[in-house]
Structure formats: structure tokens, C-alpha cells
Design a protein around this motif. Structure first.
Motif, PDB file in Angstrom:
ATOM      1  N   MET A 226      -3.121  -5.937  -9.309  1.00  0.00           N
ATOM      2  CA  MET A 226      -2.993  -7.037  -9.085  1.00  0.00           C
ATOM      3  C   MET A 226      -2.901  -7.694  -7.435  1.00  0.00           C
ATOM      4  N   LEU A 227      -2.469  -7.266  -6.683  1.00  0.00           N
ATOM      5  CA  LEU A 227      -1.968  -7.210  -4.868  1.00  0.00           C
ATOM      6  C   LEU A 227      -3.664  -7.868  -4.469  1.00  0.00           C
ATOM      7  N   ASP A 228      -4.840  -7.174  -5.430  1.00  0.00           N
ATOM      8  CA  ASP A 228      -6.141  -7.396  -4.575  1.00  0.00           C
ATOM      9  C   ASP A 228      -6.420  -8.690  -5.707  1.00  0.00           C
ATOM     10  N   SER A 229      -5.852  -9.031  -6.787  1.00  0.00           N
ATOM     11  CA  SER A 229      -6.435 -10.296  -7.649  1.00  0.00           C
ATOM     12  C   SER A 229      -5.363 -11.973  -6.522  1.00  0.00           C
ATOM     13  N   VAL A 230      -4.910 -11.294  -5.917  1.00  0.00           N
ATOM     14  CA  VAL A 230      -3.834 -12.777  -4.770  1.00  0.00           C
ATOM     15  C   VAL A 230      -5.039 -12.283  -4.347  1.00  0.00           C
ATOM     16  N   GLY A 231      -5.337 -11.646  -3.273  1.00  0.00           N
ATOM     17  CA  GLY A 231      -5.948 -11.367  -2.204  1.00  0.00           C
ATOM     18  C   GLY A 231      -7.261 -12.275  -2.180  1.00  0.00           C
ATOM     19  N   ASP A 232      -7.887 -11.770  -3.265  1.00  0.00           N
ATOM     20  CA  ASP A 232      -9.076 -12.814  -3.786  1.00  0.00           C
ATOM     21  C   ASP A 232      -8.871 -13.854  -3.422  1.00  0.00           C
ATOM     22  N   HIS A 233      -7.499 -14.681  -2.987  1.00  0.00           N
ATOM     23  CA  HIS A 233      -7.290 -16.205  -2.849  1.00  0.00           C
ATOM     24  C   HIS A 233      -6.956 -16.621  -1.771  1.00  0.00           C
ATOM     25  N   TYR A 234      -5.964 -15.373  -1.760  1.00  0.00           N
ATOM     26  CA  TYR A 234      -5.167 -15.641  -0.635  1.00  0.00           C
ATOM     27  C   TYR A 234      -4.745 -14.772   0.464  1.00  0.00           C
ATOM     28  N   ASP A 235      -5.141 -15.149   1.741  1.00  0.00           N
ATOM     29  CA  ASP A 235      -4.934 -13.695   2.529  1.00  0.00           C
ATOM     30  C   ASP A 235      -3.151 -13.481   3.855  1.00  0.00           C
ATOM     31  N   GLY A 236      -2.620 -13.809   2.530  1.00  0.00           N
ATOM     32  CA  GLY A 236      -1.324 -13.531   3.658  1.00  0.00           C
ATOM     33  C   GLY A 236      -0.629 -12.680   3.012  1.00  0.00           C
ATOM     34  N   ASP A 237       0.661 -12.109   3.914  1.00  0.00           N
ATOM     35  CA  ASP A 237       1.968 -10.541   3.910  1.00  0.00           C
ATOM     36  C   ASP A 237       2.218 -10.909   1.869  1.00  0.00           C
ATOM     37  N   VAL A 238       1.551 -10.249   1.097  1.00  0.00           N
ATOM     38  CA  VAL A 238       2.134  -9.960  -0.217  1.00  0.00           C
ATOM     39  C   VAL A 238       2.627  -9.060  -1.273  1.00  0.00           C
ATOM     40  N   ARG A 239       3.897  -8.707  -1.299  1.00  0.00           N
ATOM     41  CA  ARG A 239       4.488  -7.078  -1.135  1.00  0.00           C
ATOM     42  C   ARG A 239       5.247  -7.469  -3.297  1.00  0.00           C
ATOM     43  N   PHE A 240       4.910  -6.267  -3.246  1.00  0.00           N
ATOM     44  CA  PHE A 240       5.986  -6.300  -5.114  1.00  0.00           C
ATOM     45  C   PHE A 240       7.443  -6.095  -4.670  1.00  0.00           C
ATOM     46  N   ALA A 241       7.976  -6.330  -5.337  1.00  0.00           N
ATOM     47  CA  ALA A 241      10.246  -6.929  -5.363  1.00  0.00           C
ATOM     48  C   ALA A 241      10.172  -4.808  -5.668  1.00  0.00           C
ATOM     49  N   GLU A 242      10.783  -4.275  -5.319  1.00  0.00           N
ATOM     50  CA  GLU A 242      12.069  -3.273  -5.967  1.00  0.00           C
ATOM     51  C   GLU A 242      12.979  -2.950  -5.894  1.00  0.00           C
ATOM     52  N   ASP A 243      13.545  -2.883  -7.192  1.00  0.00           N
ATOM     53  CA  ASP A 243      14.987  -3.017  -6.914  1.00  0.00           C
ATOM     54  C   ASP A 243      15.868  -2.518  -5.969  1.00  0.00           C
ATOM     55  N   GLY A 244      17.302  -2.640  -5.882  1.00  0.00           N
ATOM     56  CA  GLY A 244      17.405  -2.299  -4.905  1.00  0.00           C
ATOM     57  C   GLY A 244      16.910  -2.240  -3.102  1.00  0.00           C
TER      58      GLY A 244
END
Length: 263
Positions: A226-244
Motif C-alpha cells: 500500500m505504501l508503494d502504491s501511494v508512493g507511485d504518485h506521491y513522494d512525501g512522508d507517508v506512514r501507517f498509524a498504529e494504536d498507541g
């Protein structure tokens, strides 16, 4: 300002993510944004706890965003923390009244202020701007500036991805956005990573870090994809949130500045 992701899940349990809830803190002020199932337990694990939250702000009224609200109200009554503000989109006053219709013994146990909000408003020491987003019922994204100033935090609520929403988040140090499903799921009212990546890339907005949240079980084991898919379009800092996970916005800005200076 600090943001703690209390629940990063959705209406379908994963076994390790609570439903939606975020704790937003600035100075001595604390605001609970959404209150889905499990959020009360997650809130009690924080230093603030359920007794010291100043207000609850709802993005919308789907069950996975409000199902712990009545549980929170009873817990605060039993703890003697009876003063609380509950705010949200039009219909929030009716929602809370419905809780007391169902649980009549709770009526008048708390010193509640209930507000329907739209546009720009102040709540629990925060200046908040709202924006109607694209979901199956009325839902707001919110932009928060804390009592201490500093960079904003923006939360999308539940929504499809679109450029106007990304531009609403312009200047945010942290932008938490719904990314409920991977690309091979045909879905409306929520975005896939390629849809979100496209909106992030097309918008005229300067963003800090983007966190993906509201994660259905379909996303488990597929985060890198999923991060690769976002990164195919957008080169910013994208991460998954986690509980806590707790994010301090000033630190996120400093990290982004160091990253830009070294690139």
C-alpha cells in the motif's frame, strides 16, 4: 501539540486495532476525537486517562466512531468527572439525547454541554476548522491549532480522497487520512492507496507527515504494498498509524526539515 492514535481500526475488528479515536493535546488542554469501540480502554492507558479529557469531538455518527461514547459517559459519572462537552456535526445533540433515551438512568448524572458545530469554532482550548468530506453520511474533517500555537494537525474523518481535502490540510505538520482498503478492493466512501496518492500529488498543498488510518482487516499484511502504491504518485512522508502511537508535531516538523536539508 501531541496526537495519540488510540484506535486505528474500522467497523470490522482486526483483533489488535481498536475502532477510531485520537487524543489531541496542547498545553493543559485535551480533546478526544471520535470514540469508537475500545477507545475508552486505550484512553485509560494514556497519562490523560478518560477522566481528564476536556471534550469529545465527533467526525460523524457511524457506530465505529461513537460506540464507546455512552461507556465513556458512565465511566466519568462513576469517577466523579461529571463535567464534559460533546460536540460534532449537526445531529450530535440528537445522538446524545438518544443515548439518554436508551439509558434513562444516566440522564442528569453528568454536567454535559452538547454542541452541534460547523465551520470554524473553538473547543477545549483548540481553534478548529471543519470541512464536509465525501462519505455515506455527513462527516467532517477537522484542522486543529492548539492553545500553544505551532503547526496544525488535520484529521480527514471517513472520506474518499480528493484534492480539496488535501488543500484543506495545507501547512499541517501531521495529516491523518483514511486509507481503509488496498487497491484491489472496489470501494466507495473510503480511499484506496492509489486514490489517496493521486489526490496528495495533485493538490496544491505543503504537507508534513501523512498517517494512514481507519484500516480494515483487508489491509493486514499489505502495508508495504500500500505504501508503494501511494508512493507511485506521491513522494512525501507517508506512514501507517498504529494504536498507541504518539506524535509530537514540533518533532515531526523538525524531522521533515532535516530530511529536506539532506536531500
Amino acid at each position: 501539540m501531541r496526537v495519540t492514535f488510540l484506535g486505528t481500526g474500522s467497523a470490522m475488528p482486526t483483533g489488535h486495532r481498536f475502532q477510531t479515536g485520537l487524543l489531541v493535546e496542547s498545553g493543559d488542554h485535551s480533546l478526544l476525537v471520535d470514540c469508537g469501540s475500545g477507545v475508552l480502554h486505550a484512553l485509560e492507558r494514556t497519562e490523560t486517562g478518560y477522566e481528564d479529557v476536556d471534550a469529545v469531538l465527533l467526525t460523524h455518527h457511524h457506530l465505529d466512531h461513537v460506540s464507546d461514547l455512552d461507556v465513556l459517559l458512565k465511566a466519568r459519572w462513576l469517577a466523579g468527572a461529571t463535567e464534559l462537552t460533546v460536540a460534532g456535526p449537526p445531529g450530535t445533540e440528537d445522538l446524545v439525547e438518544g443515548i439518554f433515551d436508551l439509558h434513562e438512568y444516566m440522564r442528569d448524572r453528568l454536567d454535559l454541554t452538547v454542541r452541534d458545530v460547523e465551520g470554524s469554532f473553538s473547543l477545549a482550548g483548540f481553534d478548529v476548522d471543519s470541512m464536509a468530506v465525501r462519505h455515506s453520511m455527513q462527516c467532517f474533517a477537522y484542522r486543529f491549532v492548539g492553545a500553544e500555537g505551532g503547526p496544525p494537525f488535520v484529521f480527514s474523518g471517513d472520506t474518499e480522497a480528493f484534492t480539496e481535502l488535501v488543500e484543506f490540510a495545507d501547512g499541517a505538520a501531521v495529516f491523518a487520512h483514511d486509507c481503509s482498503f488496498p487497491d484491489d478492493v472496489d470501494v466507495s466512501n473510503h480511499p484506496t492507496p492509489s486514490q489517496l496518492g493521486g489526490a496528495l500529488a495533485e493538490a496544491d498543498a505543503d504537507l508534513g507527515r501523512v498517517y494512514l488510518t481507519h484500516l480494515y482487516p483487508h489491509t493486514e499484511g499489505r502495508h508495504e504494498e500500500m505504501l508503494d502504491s501511494v508512493g507511485d504518485h506521491y513522494d512525501g512522508d507517508v506512514r501507517f498509524a498504529e494504536d498507541g502511537l504518539t506524535v509530537t508535531l514540533d518533532e515531526a516538523v523538525d524531522e521533515a526539515d532535516r530530511s529536506h536539508s539532506s536531500s
